[in-house]
Design a protein around this motif. Structure first.
Motif, PDB file in Angstrom:
ATOM      1  N   ALA A   1       0.835  -1.213   0.000  1.00 34.40           N
ATOM      2  CA  ALA A   1       0.000   0.000   0.000  1.00 34.40           C
ATOM      3  C   ALA A   1       0.861   1.250   0.000  1.00 34.40           C
ATOM      4  O   ALA A   1       0.436   2.300   0.467  1.00 34.40           O
ATOM      5  CB  ALA A   1      -0.935  -0.004   1.210  1.00 34.40           C
ATOM      6  N   GLY A   2       2.062   1.142  -0.547  1.00 34.99           N
ATOM      7  CA  GLY A   2       2.971   2.279  -0.599  1.00 34.99           C
ATOM      8  C   GLY A   2       2.730   3.169  -1.799  1.00 34.99           C
ATOM      9  O   GLY A   2       1.768   2.996  -2.563  1.00 34.99           O
ATOM     10  N   GLU A   3       3.647   4.114  -2.001  1.00 34.33           N
ATOM     11  CA  GLU A   3       3.493   5.109  -3.065  1.00 34.33           C
ATOM     12  C   GLU A   3       3.478   4.469  -4.450  1.00 34.33           C
ATOM     13  O   GLU A   3       2.685   4.850  -5.309  1.00 34.33           O
ATOM     14  CB  GLU A   3       4.630   6.132  -2.972  1.00 34.33           C
ATOM     15  N   LYS A  10     -12.661  -4.958 -13.954  1.00 37.93           N
ATOM     16  CA  LYS A  10     -13.845  -5.542 -13.332  1.00 37.93           C
ATOM     17  C   LYS A  10     -13.773  -5.456 -11.809  1.00 37.93           C
ATOM     18  O   LYS A  10     -14.791  -5.255 -11.127  1.00 37.93           O
ATOM     19  CB  LYS A  10     -13.972  -7.011 -13.758  1.00 37.93           C
ATOM     20  N   GLY A  11     -12.583  -5.630 -11.284  1.00 42.47           N
ATOM     21  CA  GLY A  11     -12.434  -5.567  -9.833  1.00 42.47           C
ATOM     22  C   GLY A  11     -11.007  -5.232  -9.436  1.00 42.47           C
ATOM     23  O   GLY A  11     -10.059  -5.529 -10.167  1.00 42.47           O
ATOM     24  N   MET A  12     -10.839  -4.586  -8.278  1.00 45.62           N
ATOM     25  CA  MET A  12      -9.516  -4.253  -7.756  1.00 45.62           C
ATOM     26  C   MET A  12      -9.488  -4.579  -6.271  1.00 45.62           C
ATOM     27  O   MET A  12     -10.483  -4.385  -5.562  1.00 45.62           O
ATOM     28  CB  MET A  12      -9.200  -2.760  -7.966  1.00 45.62           C
ATOM     29  N   ALA A  13      -8.346  -5.089  -5.809  1.00 43.57           N
ATOM     30  CA  ALA A  13      -8.202  -5.411  -4.392  1.00 43.57           C
ATOM     31  C   ALA A  13      -6.799  -5.043  -3.932  1.00 43.57           C
ATOM     32  O   ALA A  13      -5.839  -5.093  -4.706  1.00 43.57           O
ATOM     33  CB  ALA A  13      -8.469  -6.890  -4.155  1.00 43.57           C
ATOM     34  N   ILE A  14      -6.697  -4.658  -2.655  1.00 40.95           N
ATOM     35  CA  ILE A  14      -5.417  -4.311  -2.040  1.00 40.95           C
ATOM     36  C   ILE A  14      -5.151  -5.302  -0.911  1.00 40.95           C
ATOM     37  O   ILE A  14      -5.958  -5.423   0.015  1.00 40.95           O
ATOM     38  CB  ILE A  14      -5.432  -2.883  -1.457  1.00 40.95           C
ATOM     39  N   ALA A  15      -4.021  -6.007  -1.000  1.00 43.35           N
ATOM     40  CA  ALA A  15      -3.602  -6.888   0.098  1.00 43.35           C
ATOM     41  C   ALA A  15      -2.417  -6.231   0.796  1.00 43.35           C
ATOM     42  O   ALA A  15      -1.412  -5.925   0.158  1.00 43.35           O
ATOM     43  CB  ALA A  15      -3.210  -8.260  -0.435  1.00 43.35           C
ATOM     44  N   ASN A  16      -2.563  -6.029   2.101  1.00 41.92           N
ATOM     45  CA  ASN A  16      -1.499  -5.340   2.826  1.00 41.92           C
ATOM     46  C   ASN A  16      -1.367  -5.928   4.224  1.00 41.92           C
ATOM     47  O   ASN A  16      -2.328  -6.429   4.806  1.00 41.92           O
ATOM     48  CB  ASN A  16      -1.803  -3.837   2.923  1.00 41.92           C
ATOM     49  N   ARG A  17      -0.134  -5.849   4.759  1.00 38.23           N
ATOM     50  CA  ARG A  17       0.112  -6.389   6.099  1.00 38.23           C
ATOM     51  C   ARG A  17      -0.754  -5.677   7.136  1.00 38.23           C
ATOM     52  O   ARG A  17      -1.277  -6.282   8.053  1.00 38.23           O
ATOM     53  CB  ARG A  17       1.598  -6.229   6.445  1.00 38.23           C
ATOM     54  N   GLY A  31      -4.547  -0.762   4.032  1.00 36.95           N
ATOM     55  CA  GLY A  31      -5.068  -1.337   2.796  1.00 36.95           C
ATOM     56  C   GLY A  31      -6.492  -0.890   2.528  1.00 36.95           C
ATOM     57  O   GLY A  31      -6.860  -0.594   1.382  1.00 36.95           O
ATOM     58  N   GLU A  32      -7.306  -0.826   3.579  1.00 38.97           N
ATOM     59  CA  GLU A  32      -8.701  -0.381   3.428  1.00 38.97           C
ATOM     60  C   GLU A  32      -8.769   1.065   2.966  1.00 38.97           C
ATOM     61  O   GLU A  32      -9.610   1.436   2.140  1.00 38.97           O
ATOM     62  CB  GLU A  32      -9.442  -0.542   4.753  1.00 38.97           C
ATOM     63  N   HIS A  33      -7.865   1.901   3.500  1.00 42.90           N
ATOM     64  CA  HIS A  33      -7.847   3.314   3.115  1.00 42.90           C
ATOM     65  C   HIS A  33      -7.569   3.465   1.622  1.00 42.90           C
ATOM     66  O   HIS A  33      -8.250   4.225   0.913  1.00 42.90           O
ATOM     67  CB  HIS A  33      -6.795   4.058   3.932  1.00 42.90           C
ATOM     68  N   LEU A  34      -6.553   2.733   1.124  1.00 42.08           N
ATOM     69  CA  LEU A  34      -6.207   2.833  -0.298  1.00 42.08           C
ATOM     70  C   LEU A  34      -7.278   2.183  -1.161  1.00 42.08           C
ATOM     71  O   LEU A  34      -7.668   2.732  -2.211  1.00 42.08           O
ATOM     72  CB  LEU A  34      -4.847   2.168  -0.546  1.00 42.08           C
ATOM     73  N   GLY A  54     -10.390   1.961  -0.572  1.00 51.20           N
ATOM     74  CA  GLY A  54     -11.554   2.838  -0.601  1.00 51.20           C
ATOM     75  C   GLY A  54     -11.458   3.912  -1.669  1.00 51.20           C
ATOM     76  O   GLY A  54     -12.478   4.328  -2.237  1.00 51.20           O
ATOM     77  N   ARG A  55     -10.237   4.364  -1.957  1.00 54.78           N
ATOM     78  CA  ARG A  55     -10.060   5.396  -2.986  1.00 54.78           C
ATOM     79  C   ARG A  55     -10.449   4.896  -4.364  1.00 54.78           C
ATOM     80  O   ARG A  55     -10.869   5.675  -5.226  1.00 54.78           O
ATOM     81  CB  ARG A  55      -8.598   5.850  -3.015  1.00 54.78           C
ATOM     82  N   PHE A  56     -10.283   3.588  -4.584  1.00 52.37           N
ATOM     83  CA  PHE A  56     -10.528   3.040  -5.925  1.00 52.37           C
ATOM     84  C   PHE A  56     -11.764   2.145  -5.969  1.00 52.37           C
ATOM     85  O   PHE A  56     -11.985   1.444  -6.957  1.00 52.37           O
ATOM     86  CB  PHE A  56      -9.300   2.238  -6.383  1.00 52.37           C
TER      87      PHE A  56
END
Length: 432
Positions: free
Chosen positions: A194-196, A211-218, A223-226, A228-230
């Motif tokens: 979830a970095g720059e 169709k879909g995007m997901a962020i996996a973060n430690r 991860g939820e913050h980023l 949410g932007r997309f």
């Protein structure tokens, strides 16, 4: 003070070696303190710049000691990566004084990057300065070097088109995905980290409305913050192996020191996908994805180095802007070299001031004794000025008398320039 830069980058060292020598932000301060402790006698200034494309150690020290520090610096850096000093030396470069300044200015301006003109490096160098300051290893000389590099980089960006229309790593990743998938609107994309850099890549992919995007973060909250932007989903990193098969494209860039996506996990994902292809981009140094994954038939895995050809092709079109930028850098180097030369004279200037102050104190004490004995003010002033004049000229006159031949001629020229200048002001202080 003298300066040198010791480093390796994407043009001199392979990806896996760069990975061994990569420092996370939290590692920079303790590493610099360790370096200072190793070279305690020299007490050098030091700063570390570490990115996916480069690791560079900048050092400033007394000119007499600086050449003796290069080899210990190589050995220290080699130890950090668990390699031998002789092995590391094959892949490193050393830049000194003006060349070190030129290198720092080119790096800050994006001229030494894999992506010509990319802006991220400037923030990474500023972080390096903050960490060096926190470690207590920054010092006046390196502070000047980096502040001037930031000024040069700002001028390059405002006065040239070096950063215009650059193909970034993020854009390059999207372009490669477009070559594999017929329409990016039909794919699901997973971003690991979830970095720059992940934020940049996600922004580029989001523009193609997958169709879909997901962020996996430690850290799930970040991860939820980023995500949410997309309008995407956030995953825990621990859930990654069970969810990997759901995604057609995977882009990973974390600060992990070990791979977080292994060969077995990808094999199981492919089996669940019934061998539908997976597009994978590993932007991390060290690697996030085990290199053996690239051998799987239905996986298209690209590393940072694999993207270099694509991003460099755009750079060739901006040669005129590069030439403009190099001219700005040349001027910055001259300015820094002049500052260094002036700094070199500081100890001498301080010694001269101390000597003059000692002479003044001696003559003042003598003058007070004369006044106490009742001697006239004129006699005291005469003695005071004669005493100061004698002390100021004694050493110079002695050197002139002792010199002979060419040495006397050169010394006479210097003495004339120092002591026989024509005053540009009248005795009453008014300009002519």
């Amino acid at each position: 003070m003298s300066v040198f830069a010791l480093g390796l980058n994407h043009t001199t060292a392979p990806l896996d070696l760069r990975g061994k020598l990569a420092f996370g932000p939290e590692q920079l301060t303790p590493a610099l303190r360790g370096f200072r402790e190793r070279l305690q006698r020299s007490m050098p200034e030091a700063a570390l710049v570490s990115t996916c494309n480069r690791t560079e150690l900048y050092v400033a020290a007394d000119p007499k000691a600086v050449h003796e520090l290069v080899r210990p610096a190589v050995d220290w850096l080699a130890e950090q990566g668990g390699v031998s000093g002789s092995q590391l030396q094959t892949f490193t470069y050393v830049r000194e004084d003006r060349d070190a300044a030129r290198h720092a200015f080119r790096v800050a301006s994006g001229l030494d990057s894999m992506v010509l003109g990319e802006p991220q490096i400037l923030g990474q160098m500023k972080q390096a300065v903050r960490q060096a300051d926190e470690a207590g290893t920054l010092g006046t000389t390196l502070h000047q070097l980096f502040q001037r590099s930031f000024s040069v980089a700002k001028e390059v960006r405002t006065a040239t088109e070096i950063g215009a229309h650059s193909i970034s790593m993020a854009a390059a990743a999207v372009r490669l995905a477009s070559q594999l998938f017929e329409d990016l609107k039909d794919i699901r994309v997973l971003f690991v980290g979830a970095g720059e850099m992940i934020e940049l890549v996600a922004t580029h992919f989001a523009a193609r409305t997958p169709k879909g995007m997901a962020i996996a973060n430690r850290t799930l909250e970040r991860g939820e913050h980023l995500a949410g932007r997309f309008g995407g989903e956030a995953l825990r990193l621990a859930d990654l192996p069970q969810r990997l098969h759901e995604f057609d494209a995977v882009v990973s860039c974390t600060a992990s020191s070990l791979p977080i996506i292994g060969l077995g996990a990808v094999e199981r994902a492919l089996k669940a996908r019934r061998n539908r292809p997976m597009f994978m981009v590993d932007l991390a140094v060290p690697r996030d994805i085990e290199p053996e994954v690239a051998q799987l038939r239905d996986v298209y895995l690209y590393t940072v180095d694999d993207l270099s050809t694509l991003v460099q092709s755009a750079g060739e079109k901006r040669q005129a802007a590069v030439e403009q930028a190099e001219a700005i850098i040349d001027a910055g180097v001259l300015s820094f070299a002049h500052w260094l030369d002036q700094r070199a004279a500081v100890p001498l200037i301080q010694a001269l001031n101390r000597q003059a102050e000692d002479w003044r104190a001696i003559e003042m004490q003598r003058a007070r004794k004369m006044l106490a004995r009742g001697e006239s003010v004129d006699a005291v002033l005469e003695a005071l000025t004669r005493g100061l004049t004698h002390k100021m000229l004694h050493g110079t006159l002695a050197e002139l008398h002792a010199a002979d031949g060419d040495e006397r001629e050169q010394l006479a020229t210097t003495v004339s320039r120092l002591f026989l200048r024509q005053s540009s002001r009248h005795p009453n202080g008014e300009g002519r």
